[in-house]
Each structure stands twice: as structure tokens, then as C-alpha cells.
Write a protein that holds these residues in place. Structure first.
Motif, PDB file in Angstrom:
ATOM      1  N   GLN A 188       0.808  -1.222   0.000  1.00 38.08           N
ATOM      2  CA  GLN A 188       0.000   0.000   0.000  1.00 38.08           C
ATOM      3  C   GLN A 188       0.838   1.268   0.000  1.00 38.08           C
ATOM      4  OE1 GLN A 188      -0.680   2.497   2.452  1.00 38.08           O
ATOM      5  NE2 GLN A 188      -2.140   3.459   1.021  1.00 38.08           N
ATOM      6  N   PRO A 189       1.960   1.324   0.745  1.00 37.36           N
ATOM      7  CA  PRO A 189       2.766   2.548   0.681  1.00 37.36           C
ATOM      8  C   PRO A 189       3.301   2.847  -0.722  1.00 37.36           C
ATOM      9  CG  PRO A 189       3.351   1.268   2.615  1.00 37.36           C
ATOM     10  CD  PRO A 189       2.470   0.394   1.771  1.00 37.36           C
ATOM     11  N   VAL A 190       3.660   1.796  -1.454  1.00 35.46           N
ATOM     12  CA  VAL A 190       4.111   1.993  -2.836  1.00 35.46           C
ATOM     13  C   VAL A 190       2.953   2.502  -3.690  1.00 35.46           C
ATOM     14  CG1 VAL A 190       4.999   0.845  -4.903  1.00 35.46           C
ATOM     15  CG2 VAL A 190       5.929   0.261  -2.655  1.00 35.46           C
ATOM     16  N   GLU A 191       1.774   1.925  -3.474  1.00 33.10           N
ATOM     17  CA  GLU A 191       0.587   2.373  -4.204  1.00 33.10           C
ATOM     18  C   GLU A 191       0.286   3.841  -3.912  1.00 33.10           C
ATOM     19  OE1 GLU A 191      -4.160   1.251  -4.592  1.00 33.10           O
ATOM     20  OE2 GLU A 191      -2.734  -0.246  -3.830  1.00 33.10           O
ATOM     21  N   ALA A 192       0.467   4.262  -2.661  1.00 33.12           N
ATOM     22  CA  ALA A 192       0.235   5.666  -2.295  1.00 33.12           C
ATOM     23  C   ALA A 192       1.221   6.590  -3.011  1.00 33.12           C
ATOM     24  CB  ALA A 192       0.350   5.832  -0.784  1.00 33.12           C
ATOM     25  N   LEU A 193       2.470   6.159  -3.082  1.00 23.39           N
ATOM     26  CA  LEU A 193       3.478   6.941  -3.818  1.00 23.39           C
ATOM     27  C   LEU A 193       3.097   7.048  -5.288  1.00 23.39           C
ATOM     28  CD1 LEU A 193       6.321   8.212  -4.287  1.00 23.39           C
ATOM     29  CD2 LEU A 193       7.170   5.864  -4.536  1.00 23.39           C
ATOM     30  N   GLN A 194       2.718   5.930  -5.887  1.00 23.73           N
ATOM     31  CA  GLN A 194       2.318   5.936  -7.294  1.00 23.73           C
ATOM     32  C   GLN A 194       1.117   6.856  -7.519  1.00 23.73           C
ATOM     33  OE1 GLN A 194       1.756   1.700  -7.605  1.00 23.73           O
ATOM     34  NE2 GLN A 194       3.715   1.385  -8.644  1.00 23.73           N
ATOM     35  N   SER A 195       0.194   6.851  -6.586  1.00 17.49           N
ATOM     36  CA  SER A 195      -0.985   7.714  -6.707  1.00 17.49           C
ATOM     37  C   SER A 195      -0.599   9.188  -6.681  1.00 17.49           C
ATOM     38  CB  SER A 195      -1.974   7.418  -5.572  1.00 17.49           C
ATOM     39  OG  SER A 195      -2.477   6.103  -5.661  1.00 17.49           O
ATOM     40  N   MET A 196       0.356   9.542  -5.818  1.00 18.51           N
ATOM     41  CA  MET A 196       0.801  10.938  -5.751  1.00 18.51           C
ATOM     42  C   MET A 196       1.488  11.364  -7.047  1.00 18.51           C
ATOM     43  SD  MET A 196       2.052  11.839  -1.877  1.00 18.51           S
ATOM     44  CE  MET A 196       3.422  10.705  -1.822  1.00 18.51           C
ATOM     45  N   LEU A 197       2.346  10.493  -7.572  1.00 17.40           N
ATOM     46  CA  LEU A 197       3.008  10.817  -8.842  1.00 17.40           C
ATOM     47  C   LEU A 197       1.983  10.996  -9.955  1.00 17.40           C
ATOM     48  CD1 LEU A 197       5.992   8.308  -8.617  1.00 17.40           C
ATOM     49  CD2 LEU A 197       6.228  10.798  -8.766  1.00 17.40           C
ATOM     50  N   SER A 198       0.985  10.113  -9.985  1.00 18.52           N
ATOM     51  CA  SER A 198      -0.057  10.199 -11.004  1.00 18.52           C
ATOM     52  C   SER A 198      -0.891  11.466 -10.840  1.00 18.52           C
ATOM     53  CB  SER A 198      -0.955   8.963 -10.927  1.00 18.52           C
ATOM     54  OG  SER A 198      -1.992   9.030 -11.878  1.00 18.52           O
ATOM     55  N   LEU A 199      -1.215  11.815  -9.606  1.00 15.99           N
ATOM     56  CA  LEU A 199      -1.973  13.040  -9.352  1.00 15.99           C
ATOM     57  C   LEU A 199      -1.217  14.268  -9.843  1.00 15.99           C
ATOM     58  CD1 LEU A 199      -3.471  12.492  -5.783  1.00 15.99           C
ATOM     59  CD2 LEU A 199      -4.764  12.982  -7.871  1.00 15.99           C
ATOM     60  N   GLU A 205       1.891   3.931 -13.314  1.00 16.86           N
ATOM     61  CA  GLU A 205       0.917   2.869 -13.097  1.00 16.86           C
ATOM     62  C   GLU A 205       0.693   2.686 -11.600  1.00 16.86           C
ATOM     63  OE1 GLU A 205       2.655  -0.500 -14.947  1.00 16.86           O
ATOM     64  OE2 GLU A 205       2.600   0.374 -16.969  1.00 16.86           O
ATOM     65  N   ILE A 206      -0.570   2.631 -11.188  1.00 11.86           N
ATOM     66  CA  ILE A 206      -0.905   2.482  -9.768  1.00 11.86           C
ATOM     67  C   ILE A 206      -1.260   1.021  -9.521  1.00 11.86           C
ATOM     68  CG2 ILE A 206      -2.365   3.304  -7.879  1.00 11.86           C
ATOM     69  CD1 ILE A 206      -2.874   5.837  -9.568  1.00 11.86           C
ATOM     70  N   GLU A 212      10.296  -1.175 -12.577  1.00  9.52           N
ATOM     71  CA  GLU A 212      11.260  -0.356 -13.307  1.00  9.52           C
ATOM     72  C   GLU A 212      10.618   0.942 -13.773  1.00  9.52           C
ATOM     73  OE1 GLU A 212      14.223  -0.659 -17.228  1.00  9.52           O
ATOM     74  OE2 GLU A 212      12.895  -2.317 -16.704  1.00  9.52           O
ATOM     75  N   LYS A 213       9.334   0.879 -14.163  1.00 12.09           N
ATOM     76  CA  LYS A 213       8.607   2.078 -14.603  1.00 12.09           C
ATOM     77  C   LYS A 213       8.465   3.064 -13.450  1.00 12.09           C
ATOM     78  CE  LYS A 213       5.772   4.580 -17.223  1.00 12.09           C
ATOM     79  NZ  LYS A 213       5.399   5.652 -16.263  1.00 12.09           N
ATOM     80  N   THR A 214       8.077   2.577 -12.272  1.00  9.16           N
ATOM     81  CA  THR A 214       7.952   3.468 -11.112  1.00  9.16           C
ATOM     82  C   THR A 214       9.304   4.077 -10.760  1.00  9.16           C
ATOM     83  OG1 THR A 214       6.080   2.206 -10.220  1.00  9.16           O
ATOM     84  CG2 THR A 214       7.293   3.599  -8.672  1.00  9.16           C
ATOM     85  N   GLU A 215      10.348   3.270 -10.786  1.00  9.52           N
ATOM     86  CA  GLU A 215      11.693   3.777 -10.522  1.00  9.52           C
ATOM     87  C   GLU A 215      12.058   4.896 -11.491  1.00  9.52           C
ATOM     88  OE1 GLU A 215      15.524   1.299  -9.518  1.00  9.52           O
ATOM     89  OE2 GLU A 215      15.383   1.533 -11.697  1.00  9.52           O
ATOM     90  N   GLY A 216      11.724   4.707 -12.763  1.00 12.65           N
ATOM     91  CA  GLY A 216      12.016   5.731 -13.766  1.00 12.65           C
ATOM     92  C   GLY A 216      11.232   7.006 -13.535  1.00 12.65           C
ATOM     93  N   ASP A 217       9.979   6.871 -13.118  1.00 12.43           N
ATOM     94  CA  ASP A 217       9.171   8.059 -12.831  1.00 12.43           C
ATOM     95  C   ASP A 217       9.717   8.815 -11.620  1.00 12.43           C
ATOM     96  OD1 ASP A 217       7.552   7.375 -14.958  1.00 12.43           O
ATOM     97  OD2 ASP A 217       5.962   6.512 -13.718  1.00 12.43           O
ATOM     98  N   VAL A 218      10.143   8.077 -10.606  1.00  9.95           N
ATOM     99  CA  VAL A 218      10.735   8.716  -9.421  1.00  9.95           C
ATOM    100  C   VAL A 218      12.020   9.439  -9.801  1.00  9.95           C
ATOM    101  CG1 VAL A 218      11.818   8.281  -7.182  1.00  9.95           C
ATOM    102  CG2 VAL A 218       9.648   7.181  -7.755  1.00  9.95           C
ATOM    103  N   ALA A 219      12.848   8.802 -10.630  1.00 12.75           N
ATOM    104  CA  ALA A 219      14.093   9.447 -11.062  1.00 12.75           C
ATOM    105  C   ALA A 219      13.798  10.724 -11.857  1.00 12.75           C
ATOM    106  CB  ALA A 219      14.924   8.480 -11.899  1.00 12.75           C
ATOM    107  N   ALA A 220      12.774  10.683 -12.706  1.00 13.28           N
ATOM    108  CA  ALA A 220      12.400  11.880 -13.468  1.00 13.28           C
ATOM    109  C   ALA A 220      11.947  12.990 -12.530  1.00 13.28           C
ATOM    110  CB  ALA A 220      11.293  11.539 -14.463  1.00 13.28           C
TER     111      ALA A 220
END
Length: 254
Positions: A188-199, A205-206, A212-220
Motif C-alpha cells: 500500500q505505501p508503494v501504491e500511495a506513492l504511485q498515486s501521488m506521482l499520477s496526481l 501505473e498504480i 522499473e517504470k515506477t523507478e524511472g518516474d521517481v528518477a524523473a
């Protein structure tokens, strides 16, 4: 190549043949900043103006602050490629693309000259005022195309732009210890992070899996908003900075 009158008074025309109609005739509501990533500005300009390159931008900012306009703002320049923001994938149809002369990561990512950044600021302010572009929609190429693109890079002075009225920014939280998330983590904490990035706008992707996709989005995100360390690991500094950016958006949570 057809001559045109420049939309920005401070520009000189250098027409590129690489453009088309904006889908649905929509007006631009985003500005996307790039670096040229080539050895010389002359080579980059020639490439953007060659028909067989199939790439272009609306503006081209030289190291000395000179500005060239390659494509009229009403036309769709070909600068963003495969990209996504706020769920939309045709970023070219909704954006103004600005190429900034800098050899980028292949050339050691040198600092951007002050005159050049001053010119970028003036150009963005002018475009933003004429088209009503919101500050949070002045973005990096790497924001709309994580992993695939890394420009204009972690040395681009976004805080300087924000201080002059361009872009969205909060002071990044200091890097320190504490819990963090990285590739392979789930829950769930990872899902919450993904939701914030998407917002915020990223095409994340949530699914609760730190892929690897989430890692790339965080790096961006880090490359734009927490530039001290770009590693794709969601530490306290990254998450806190993202949360405060979201909270600072107009009407967020309303």
C-alpha cells in the motif's frame, strides 16, 4: 520552408519544415523544455531544420541568449515524441517546445550560461502570458518521457526560473535517513506513492509494485524537483517534496 512572423518579439525566424496541425485545433497549454544534446548548437539547429530528421521545436535558445523560432506557435512541432502527462499522450498537440543549446549528459552536462537562462525565462513568461499557461505545466522533457529522456537534466536551474515566475517549485526536503522504497518493493505505501506521482501528472501505473517504470518516474521527478540525488529511490526527501508540491497546486484537494 515557408517564412512566418515570429510570435515572440525577441526571436528571429529560422523555419523548420517539420510541423503539422494541432489535434482538434487545440491551443497550447504546456511548455516543454529540452536540451539539444549535441556537440554544437549549429549541428542541433541544422538537424531540427532538416526534413528527414522528422523533429523540430518551436524555439531554439542559443548559449548567448539569442532566440530563434522554428515553428509558429499555432502549429504542432515534433519535439516530445512518445510521452504522457495527466493521462494525455499527444503532448505535441498541447505544448510549446523549447530547445536549449547544451550538449547534455553526453557532453558532461555543463552549466547553463546565465544569459541563456535569462532568455529562457523571458521566453517562457511571454508564451505563458499569451496562452494562459499555468506554472505547473512548464515541464522537462524527462517529466513527460521518463527513462526514455533525461533532458534538460539535473543541473537545469528550475529554482531560478521559479523565482522569476516560471514553473512550479518548492524547496526540496533535505536528504536524510528514514524509510525508503525501491525497485521490488510492494504494498500500500508503494501504491500511495504511485498515486501521488499520477496526481501530479506523471504517467505512473498504480499497482502497488515498485517496478522499473515506477523507478524511472521517481528518477524523473528527482531530476526536476530534488536534483541533489537522482537514483530512483523514494526516500523521505523525495516523498516529502512531492507531497508539498501537490499541496501547493491550485485547488488541490478542493
Amino acid at each position: 520552408m515557408i517564412a512566418f512572423a515570429c510570435d515572440y518579439r525577441g526571436a528571429a525566424a529560422a523555419p523548420s519544415p517539420n510541423h503539422g496541425e494541432r489535434a482538434g485545433g487545440r491551443a497550447p497549454d504546456m511548455i516543454i523544455l529540452h536540451y539539444t544534446g549535441m556537440d554544437t548548437g549549429e549541428g542541433a539547429l541544422a538537424w531540427l531544420c532538416r526534413e528527414d530528421s522528422q523533429v523540430s521545436s518551436h524555439y531554439f535558445v542559443e548559449e548567448d541568449g539569442s532566440v530563434l523560432q522554428l515553428v509558429p506557435e499555432t502549429r504542432r512541432a515534433w519535439h516530445a515524441g512518445k510521452s504522457v502527462w495527466q493521462g494525455e499522450t499527444d503532448i505535441n498537440s498541447r505544448s510549446i517546445g523549447i530547445e536549449i543549446v547544451n550538449p547534455g549528459h553526453p557532453g558532461g552536462l555543463p552549466d547553463y550560461p546565465e544569459k541563456q537562462i535569462a532568455a529562457v525565462i523571458e521566453l517562457c513568461l511571454d508564451c505563458g502570458q499569451r496562452w494562459g499557461i499555468r506554472p505547473e505545466l512548464v515541464l522537462a522533457h524527462s517529466d513527460v518521457a521518463p527513462v526514455r529522456k533525461v533532458d534538460p537534466g539535473e543541473k537545469f536551474p528550475w529554482s531560478t526560473l521559479h523565482a522569476a515566475g516560471v514553473g512550479h517549485w518548492v524547496e526540496p526536503a533535505p536528504i536524510k535517513g528514514g524509510r525508503f522504497f525501491q525497485r521490488g518493493d510492494q504494498g500500500q505505501p508503494v501504491e500511495a506513492l504511485q498515486s501521488m506521482l499520477s496526481l501530479y501528472g506523471y504517467g505512473t501505473e498504480i499497482n502497488g509494485v515498485y517496478s522499473e517504470k515506477t523507478e524511472g518516474d521517481v528518477a524523473a521527478f528527482q531530476r526536476h524537483f530534488r536534483q541533489e540525488r537522482v537514483d530512483g529511490i523514494a526516500d523521505f526527501s523525495t516523498i516529502d517534496t512531492l507531497h508539498r508540491l501537490l499541496s501547493a497546486l491550485p485547488n488541490f484537494g478542493a
